[in-house]
Design a protein around this motif. Structure first.
Motif, PDB file in Angstrom:
ATOM      1  N   GLN A 136       0.838  -1.051   0.067  1.00  0.00           N
ATOM      2  CA  GLN A 136       0.014  -0.043   0.046  1.00  0.00           C
ATOM      3  C   GLN A 136       0.909   1.233   0.106  1.00  0.00           C
ATOM      4  O   GLN A 136       0.518   2.150  -0.638  1.00  0.00           O
ATOM      5  CB  GLN A 136      -1.006  -0.064   1.034  1.00  0.00           C
ATOM      6  N   SER A 140       0.834   3.929  -3.081  1.00  0.00           N
ATOM      7  CA  SER A 140       0.678   5.181  -2.678  1.00  0.00           C
ATOM      8  C   SER A 140       1.827   6.271  -3.114  1.00  0.00           C
ATOM      9  O   SER A 140       1.385   7.472  -3.593  1.00  0.00           O
ATOM     10  CB  SER A 140       0.262   5.395  -1.298  1.00  0.00           C
ATOM     11  N   GLN A 143       1.342   7.007  -7.013  1.00  0.00           N
ATOM     12  CA  GLN A 143       0.244   7.871  -7.192  1.00  0.00           C
ATOM     13  C   GLN A 143       0.618   9.189  -7.350  1.00  0.00           C
ATOM     14  O   GLN A 143       1.183   9.923  -6.316  1.00  0.00           O
ATOM     15  CB  GLN A 143      -0.831   7.644  -6.425  1.00  0.00           C
TER      16      GLN A 143
END
Length: 155
Positions: A136, A140, A143
């Motif tokens: 995760q 992230s 992104q």
């Protein structure tokens, strides 16, 4: 940055392990004292355990900031901390605890083997949770940041 010598870094890692082990022992001793009705002694052990944790954190700070030539502890930013924790949990669940479980079975200690088998399963769950958190974090970071106005809506 000048790194610690191999000898000094090794001694710091040993001191870290000793402080951490003592903190866990004192926490256990505090629980025992509390169960036995010795609240003041329990508080003493808890206070001492807290100071040992602070000392262990100090050793980690030194190893991180000054530089551990082996960097086997994986102490650094969150990504490194997660990655090294995944490796450690995999090692524990895939090698250490299964070997200990088998050895205790061979020696006829069924209760101890059952406990170690439970720890193997726990470490496997820890590995999964740590790996998910690492995935995760990686996703992230990949992104692009969303551009929004100060009010929180896109303009």
């Amino acid at each position: 940055m000048t790194h610690l010598s191999d000898a000094l870094a090794g001694e710091l890692r040993a001191a870290l392990a000793a402080e951490a082990a003592s903190a866990v022992r004192y926490t256990y001793f505090a629980q025992t004292a509390e169960i036995e009705g010795h609240g003041e002694i329990a508080r003493l052990f808890t206070e001492l355990a807290d100071t040992l944790v602070c000392a262990a954190h100090g050793h980690l700070d030194v190893l991180r900031e000054v530089g551990d030539p082996e960097r086997t502890d994986g102490v650094g930013d969150t990504r490194l901390n997660l990655a090294s924790s995944v490796v450690s949990a995999l090692h524990d669940s895939g090698e250490i605890y299964p070997r200990l479980t088998a050895a205790t079975h061979e020696e006829g200690h069924a209760d101890a083997a059952s406990w170690l088998s439970t720890l193997t399963a726990l470490k496997k769950r820890h590995t999964g949770r740590l790996k998910t958190a690492l995935d995760q974090l990686t996703a992230s970071d990949a992104q692009p940041a969303l551009l929004t106005s100060p009010g929180g809506t896109d303009d």
